[in-house]
Design a protein around this motif. Structure first.
Motif, PDB file in Angstrom:
ATOM      1  N   ILE A 112      58.771 -45.239 -18.626  1.00  0.00           N
ATOM      2  CA  ILE A 112      57.731 -45.977 -18.225  1.00  0.00           C
ATOM      3  C   ILE A 112      56.983 -46.887 -19.377  1.00  0.00           C
ATOM      4  CG2 ILE A 112      55.372 -45.790 -17.031  1.00  0.00           C
ATOM      5  CD1 ILE A 112      56.235 -42.990 -16.099  1.00  0.00           C
ATOM      6  N   ASP A 113      57.057 -48.264 -19.087  1.00  0.00           N
ATOM      7  CA  ASP A 113      56.763 -48.984 -19.959  1.00  0.00           C
ATOM      8  C   ASP A 113      55.036 -49.335 -19.878  1.00  0.00           C
ATOM      9  OD1 ASP A 113      59.250 -49.412 -21.046  1.00  0.00           O
ATOM     10  OD2 ASP A 113      59.629 -50.887 -19.692  1.00  0.00           O
ATOM     11  N   ASP A 114      54.624 -49.797 -21.020  1.00  0.00           N
ATOM     12  CA  ASP A 114      53.064 -50.206 -20.983  1.00  0.00           C
ATOM     13  C   ASP A 114      52.224 -49.242 -20.968  1.00  0.00           C
ATOM     14  OD1 ASP A 114      54.076 -52.701 -21.447  1.00  0.00           O
ATOM     15  OD2 ASP A 114      54.147 -53.417 -19.355  1.00  0.00           O
ATOM     16  N   MET A 115      52.648 -47.805 -20.967  1.00  0.00           N
ATOM     17  CA  MET A 115      51.648 -46.841 -20.933  1.00  0.00           C
ATOM     18  C   MET A 115      51.150 -46.469 -22.339  1.00  0.00           C
ATOM     19  SD  MET A 115      52.711 -42.995 -19.150  1.00  0.00           S
ATOM     20  CE  MET A 115      54.063 -43.016 -20.319  1.00  0.00           C
ATOM     21  N   THR A 116      49.949 -46.919 -22.702  1.00  0.00           N
ATOM     22  CA  THR A 116      49.677 -47.165 -24.124  1.00  0.00           C
ATOM     23  C   THR A 116      48.397 -46.214 -24.367  1.00  0.00           C
ATOM     24  OG1 THR A 116      48.061 -48.964 -23.406  1.00  0.00           O
ATOM     25  CG2 THR A 116      50.158 -49.377 -24.223  1.00  0.00           C
ATOM     26  N   CYS A 117      47.622 -45.578 -23.246  1.00  0.00           N
ATOM     27  CA  CYS A 117      46.650 -44.794 -23.649  1.00  0.00           C
ATOM     28  C   CYS A 117      46.621 -43.717 -22.401  1.00  0.00           C
ATOM     29  CB  CYS A 117      45.267 -45.420 -23.560  1.00  0.00           C
ATOM     30  SG  CYS A 117      45.138 -46.133 -22.042  1.00  0.00           S
ATOM     31  N   GLU A 118      45.621 -42.834 -22.849  1.00  0.00           N
ATOM     32  CA  GLU A 118      45.615 -41.472 -21.758  1.00  0.00           C
ATOM     33  C   GLU A 118      45.251 -41.848 -20.364  1.00  0.00           C
ATOM     34  OE1 GLU A 118      46.437 -38.592 -21.963  1.00  0.00           O
ATOM     35  OE2 GLU A 118      47.339 -39.088 -24.081  1.00  0.00           O
ATOM     36  N   GLY A 119      44.126 -42.878 -20.351  1.00  0.00           N
ATOM     37  CA  GLY A 119      43.878 -43.634 -18.861  1.00  0.00           C
ATOM     38  C   GLY A 119      45.132 -44.092 -18.305  1.00  0.00           C
ATOM     39  N   CYS A 120      46.193 -44.612 -18.978  1.00  0.00           N
ATOM     40  CA  CYS A 120      47.353 -45.223 -18.475  1.00  0.00           C
ATOM     41  C   CYS A 120      48.210 -44.066 -17.883  1.00  0.00           C
ATOM     42  CB  CYS A 120      48.107 -46.098 -19.617  1.00  0.00           C
ATOM     43  SG  CYS A 120      47.362 -47.494 -20.356  1.00  0.00           S
ATOM     44  N   ALA A 121      48.283 -42.896 -18.861  1.00  0.00           N
ATOM     45  CA  ALA A 121      48.906 -41.833 -18.383  1.00  0.00           C
ATOM     46  C   ALA A 121      48.463 -41.146 -16.965  1.00  0.00           C
ATOM     47  CB  ALA A 121      49.025 -40.622 -19.624  1.00  0.00           C
ATOM     48  N   ARG A 122      46.905 -41.236 -16.945  1.00  0.00           N
ATOM     49  CA  ARG A 122      46.187 -40.758 -15.718  1.00  0.00           C
ATOM     50  C   ARG A 122      46.684 -41.789 -14.448  1.00  0.00           C
ATOM     51  NH1 ARG A 122      42.376 -39.578 -19.440  1.00  0.00           N
ATOM     52  NH2 ARG A 122      41.266 -41.332 -18.935  1.00  0.00           N
ATOM     53  N   ALA A 123      46.678 -42.878 -14.668  1.00  0.00           N
ATOM     54  CA  ALA A 123      46.993 -43.733 -13.756  1.00  0.00           C
ATOM     55  C   ALA A 123      48.535 -43.803 -13.289  1.00  0.00           C
ATOM     56  CB  ALA A 123      46.926 -45.284 -14.117  1.00  0.00           C
ATOM     57  N   VAL A 124      49.323 -43.418 -14.073  1.00  0.00           N
ATOM     58  CA  VAL A 124      50.752 -43.292 -13.705  1.00  0.00           C
ATOM     59  C   VAL A 124      50.869 -41.936 -12.925  1.00  0.00           C
ATOM     60  CG1 VAL A 124      52.954 -42.461 -14.536  1.00  0.00           C
ATOM     61  CG2 VAL A 124      51.882 -44.213 -15.467  1.00  0.00           C
ATOM     62  N   THR A 125      50.285 -40.811 -13.627  1.00  0.00           N
ATOM     63  CA  THR A 125      49.999 -39.627 -12.653  1.00  0.00           C
ATOM     64  C   THR A 125      49.646 -39.895 -11.348  1.00  0.00           C
ATOM     65  OG1 THR A 125      50.075 -38.365 -14.399  1.00  0.00           O
ATOM     66  CG2 THR A 125      49.232 -37.224 -12.449  1.00  0.00           C
ATOM     67  N   ARG A 126      48.477 -40.526 -11.064  1.00  0.00           N
ATOM     68  CA  ARG A 126      47.849 -40.935  -9.803  1.00  0.00           C
ATOM     69  C   ARG A 126      48.802 -41.631  -8.798  1.00  0.00           C
ATOM     70  NH1 ARG A 126      43.357 -42.052 -12.697  1.00  0.00           N
ATOM     71  NH2 ARG A 126      43.608 -44.141 -12.489  1.00  0.00           N
ATOM     72  N   THR A 127      49.622 -42.680  -9.434  1.00  0.00           N
ATOM     73  CA  THR A 127      50.355 -43.414  -8.620  1.00  0.00           C
ATOM     74  C   THR A 127      51.437 -42.585  -7.910  1.00  0.00           C
ATOM     75  OG1 THR A 127      49.922 -45.276 -10.021  1.00  0.00           O
ATOM     76  CG2 THR A 127      51.825 -45.324  -8.927  1.00  0.00           C
ATOM     77  N   ILE A 128      51.912 -41.735  -8.636  1.00  0.00           N
ATOM     78  CA  ILE A 128      52.970 -40.851  -8.293  1.00  0.00           C
ATOM     79  C   ILE A 128      52.438 -39.779  -7.338  1.00  0.00           C
ATOM     80  CG2 ILE A 128      54.713 -38.914  -8.982  1.00  0.00           C
ATOM     81  CD1 ILE A 128      54.891 -40.574 -11.754  1.00  0.00           C
ATOM     82  N   GLN A 129      51.405 -39.356  -7.544  1.00  0.00           N
ATOM     83  CA  GLN A 129      50.923 -38.524  -6.543  1.00  0.00           C
ATOM     84  C   GLN A 129      50.430 -38.897  -5.304  1.00  0.00           C
ATOM     85  OE1 GLN A 129      48.279 -36.111  -9.163  1.00  0.00           O
ATOM     86  NE2 GLN A 129      50.051 -34.713  -9.667  1.00  0.00           N
ATOM     87  N   ARG A 130      50.103 -40.447  -5.388  1.00  0.00           N
ATOM     88  CA  ARG A 130      49.946 -41.033  -3.853  1.00  0.00           C
ATOM     89  C   ARG A 130      51.198 -40.984  -3.321  1.00  0.00           C
ATOM     90  NH1 ARG A 130      47.349 -45.652  -7.006  1.00  0.00           N
ATOM     91  NH2 ARG A 130      45.277 -44.794  -7.295  1.00  0.00           N
ATOM     92  N   LEU A 131      52.298 -41.100  -3.727  1.00  0.00           N
ATOM     93  CA  LEU A 131      53.353 -40.942  -2.866  1.00  0.00           C
ATOM     94  C   LEU A 131      53.752 -39.688  -2.420  1.00  0.00           C
ATOM     95  CD1 LEU A 131      55.752 -43.798  -4.444  1.00  0.00           C
ATOM     96  CD2 LEU A 131      54.700 -43.895  -2.439  1.00  0.00           C
ATOM     97  N   ASP A 132      53.475 -38.591  -3.340  1.00  0.00           N
ATOM     98  CA  ASP A 132      53.656 -37.080  -2.920  1.00  0.00           C
ATOM     99  C   ASP A 132      52.832 -36.355  -3.522  1.00  0.00           C
ATOM    100  OD1 ASP A 132      54.684 -34.559  -2.905  1.00  0.00           O
ATOM    101  OD2 ASP A 132      56.432 -34.965  -3.927  1.00  0.00           O
ATOM    102  N   PRO A 133      51.484 -35.988  -2.701  1.00  0.00           N
ATOM    103  CA  PRO A 133      50.364 -35.271  -3.508  1.00  0.00           C
ATOM    104  C   PRO A 133      50.990 -34.163  -4.160  1.00  0.00           C
ATOM    105  CG  PRO A 133      50.068 -36.137  -1.253  1.00  0.00           C
ATOM    106  CD  PRO A 133      51.588 -36.329  -1.544  1.00  0.00           C
ATOM    107  N   GLY A 134      52.070 -33.431  -3.690  1.00  0.00           N
ATOM    108  CA  GLY A 134      52.459 -32.236  -4.548  1.00  0.00           C
ATOM    109  C   GLY A 134      53.230 -32.246  -5.613  1.00  0.00           C
ATOM    110  N   ALA A 135      53.415 -33.696  -5.992  1.00  0.00           N
ATOM    111  CA  ALA A 135      54.202 -34.007  -7.143  1.00  0.00           C
ATOM    112  C   ALA A 135      53.742 -33.035  -8.401  1.00  0.00           C
ATOM    113  CB  ALA A 135      54.476 -35.409  -7.444  1.00  0.00           C
ATOM    114  N   GLN A 136      54.705 -32.669  -9.461  1.00  0.00           N
ATOM    115  CA  GLN A 136      54.346 -32.169 -10.555  1.00  0.00           C
ATOM    116  C   GLN A 136      54.847 -33.292 -11.686  1.00  0.00           C
ATOM    117  OE1 GLN A 136      56.029 -28.383 -10.995  1.00  0.00           O
ATOM    118  NE2 GLN A 136      54.435 -27.354  -9.537  1.00  0.00           N
ATOM    119  N   VAL A 137      53.817 -33.869 -12.592  1.00  0.00           N
ATOM    120  CA  VAL A 137      54.031 -34.888 -13.384  1.00  0.00           C
ATOM    121  C   VAL A 137      53.594 -34.410 -14.710  1.00  0.00           C
ATOM    122  CG1 VAL A 137      53.563 -37.368 -13.957  1.00  0.00           C
ATOM    123  CG2 VAL A 137      53.498 -36.596 -11.556  1.00  0.00           C
TER     124      VAL A 137
END
Length: 66
Positions: A5-30
């Protein structure tokens, strides 16, 4: 699956990535490795759907391992 995953520069970005994945699959573990620019994801969602959603969210992604 392991994603690069490119452009993931801060903890806020990491949380946004997790939220994006969990929108597609709420049970996803990231597990995000922000310094390494990767995420290990256990999900029922298809890899290409994750890549598309992450890219649209501003985090260009690619599948490294299924």
């Amino acid at each position: 699956m392991k994603l690069r995953i490119d452009d993931m520069t801060c903890e806020g970005c990491a949380r946004a990535v997790t939220r994006t994945i969990q929108r597609l699959d709420p049970g996803a573990q990231v597990q995000v490795d922000r310094p390494g620019g990767t995420a290990d994801v256990t999900t029922q969602a298809e890899g290409e759907a994750l890549v598309s959603a992450l890219t649209k969210a501003g985090y260009p992604a690619q599948i490294l391992a299924a």
